[in-house]
Design a protein around this motif. Structure first.
Motif, short mmCIF file in Angstrom:
data_model
loop_
_atom_site.label_atom_id
_atom_site.label_comp_id
_atom_site.label_asym_id
_atom_site.label_seq_id
_atom_site.Cartn_x
_atom_site.Cartn_y
_atom_site.Cartn_z
N MET A 1 -7.89 -11.13 31.56
CA MET A 1 -9.11 -12.14 31.10
C MET A 1 -10.41 -11.60 30.32
N PRO A 2 -9.96 -12.00 29.46
CA PRO A 2 -11.45 -11.54 28.21
C PRO A 2 -12.85 -11.78 29.16
N ILE A 3 -13.94 -11.02 28.91
CA ILE A 3 -15.20 -11.67 29.73
C ILE A 3 -15.46 -11.75 28.19
N PHE A 4 -16.78 -12.65 28.79
CA PHE A 4 -17.31 -13.16 27.44
C PHE A 4 -19.01 -13.00 27.54
N TRP A 5 -20.27 -12.94 26.57
CA TRP A 5 -21.75 -13.44 26.92
C TRP A 5 -22.18 -14.41 27.50
N ARG A 6 -22.52 -14.32 28.72
CA ARG A 6 -23.87 -15.36 28.71
C ARG A 6 -24.81 -14.97 28.44
N GLU A 7 -25.42 -15.84 28.34
CA GLU A 7 -26.93 -15.60 28.39
C GLU A 7 -27.81 -15.59 29.25
N GLU A 8 -27.49 -15.69 30.12
CA GLU A 8 -28.30 -15.17 31.67
C GLU A 8 -27.35 -13.96 31.49
N MET A 9 -27.50 -12.81 31.30
CA MET A 9 -26.38 -12.24 31.73
C MET A 9 -27.75 -10.92 30.84
N GLY A 10 -29.09 -12.08 29.53
CA GLY A 10 -29.78 -11.57 28.98
C GLY A 10 -30.81 -10.41 29.32
N VAL A 11 -30.78 -9.19 29.39
CA VAL A 11 -31.94 -8.57 30.58
C VAL A 11 -33.83 -8.80 29.03
N GLY A 12 -33.26 -9.46 27.88
CA GLY A 12 -34.64 -9.44 27.43
C GLY A 12 -34.99 -9.03 26.69
N HIS A 13 -34.56 -7.68 25.99
CA HIS A 13 -34.39 -6.63 25.23
C HIS A 13 -33.81 -6.74 23.93
N ASP A 14 -33.47 -6.93 22.64
CA ASP A 14 -32.51 -7.40 21.89
C ASP A 14 -31.79 -6.04 21.64
N LEU A 15 -31.95 -4.87 22.00
CA LEU A 15 -31.62 -3.88 21.56
C LEU A 15 -30.22 -3.77 23.16
N VAL A 16 -30.80 -3.69 24.19
CA VAL A 16 -29.98 -3.34 25.40
C VAL A 16 -28.74 -4.83 25.20
N ASP A 17 -29.44 -5.71 24.96
CA ASP A 17 -28.59 -7.01 25.40
C ASP A 17 -27.29 -6.95 24.34
N SER A 18 -27.37 -6.92 22.78
CA SER A 18 -26.72 -6.61 22.01
C SER A 18 -25.69 -5.17 22.27
N ASP A 19 -26.24 -4.37 22.80
CA ASP A 19 -24.77 -3.18 23.30
C ASP A 19 -24.59 -3.58 24.68
N HIS A 20 -25.27 -4.75 25.21
CA HIS A 20 -24.26 -5.27 26.68
C HIS A 20 -23.24 -5.96 25.98
N ARG A 21 -23.67 -7.06 24.48
CA ARG A 21 -22.49 -8.09 23.33
C ARG A 21 -21.33 -6.61 23.64
N TYR A 22 -21.59 -5.77 22.68
CA TYR A 22 -20.75 -4.56 22.87
C TYR A 22 -19.82 -3.92 23.28
N LEU A 23 -20.76 -4.19 24.68
CA LEU A 23 -19.67 -3.53 25.50
C LEU A 23 -18.74 -4.25 26.23
N ILE A 24 -19.53 -4.98 25.95
CA ILE A 24 -17.76 -6.54 26.56
C ILE A 24 -17.02 -6.64 25.21
N CYS A 25 -17.05 -6.48 24.30
CA CYS A 25 -15.44 -6.93 23.21
C CYS A 25 -15.22 -5.21 23.47
N LEU A 26 -15.85 -3.96 23.63
CA LEU A 26 -14.77 -2.79 23.68
C LEU A 26 -14.06 -3.01 25.29
N ILE A 27 -14.80 -2.90 26.13
CA ILE A 27 -14.16 -3.23 27.30
C ILE A 27 -12.54 -4.34 26.79
N ASN A 28 -13.18 -5.88 26.28
CA ASN A 28 -12.31 -6.83 25.97
C ASN A 28 -10.99 -5.57 25.33
#
Length: 141
Positions: A1-28
């Motif tokens: 079951m894939p994971i999808f990014w949701r805005e409420e997962m954002g920590v408010g730092h563009d680089l960290v949030d971008s990393d988290h989005r990419y980590l989701i892609c890698l985990i998927n």
């Protein structure tokens, strides 16, 4: 079951949030490679890529935590090391498993569950604790 990014997962730092989005892609990608029973080399490469990017992300995140004087940064750093160690342990098991074995399916299920839970728990329960500190120390421009 894939994971999808949701805005409420954002920590408010563009680089960290971008990393988290990419980590989701890698985990998927890792999960898909295991479920679709790609060859062991493809699975190993997907896990290697996840591990490499995770290390890079943790380095960036820990640097940010120092910069914002995040009070839980030492405990967070320890948690990062534990996550890498667990990922490494799974990585050593996968290449030796036969695709059709029950052990393979159990290991894949455990790894997929671990990756999903790790990312969601880590981001939602641990990384989001940084958000007020980021907002205070790094206000938007």
């Amino acid at each position: 079951m894939p994971i999808f990014w949701r805005e409420e997962m954002g920590v408010g730092h563009d680089l960290v949030d971008s990393d988290h989005r990419y980590l989701i892609c890698l985990i998927n990608t890792v999960e898909l490679s295991m479920v679709s029973k790609d060859d062991n080399e493809t699975i190993r490469m997907a896990i290697d890529q996840l591990e490499d990017y995770t290390r890079m992300h943790f380095t960036r995140e820990e640097f940010l935590q120092e910069r914002i004087r995040f009070p839980q940064r030492q405990a967070h750093r320890i948690r990062h090391r534990e996550l890498i160690d667990t990922l490494r342990a799974f990585k050593t098991k996968i290449p030796s498993l036969a695709f059709d074995s029950d052990h393979y399916h159990q290991t894949v299920e455990k790894l997929a569950g671990f990756l999903r839970n790790w990312l969601l728990d880590h981001v939602i329960k641990e990384d989001l604790l940084m958000k007020p500190h980021i907002q205070k120390q790094c206000p938007p421009e």
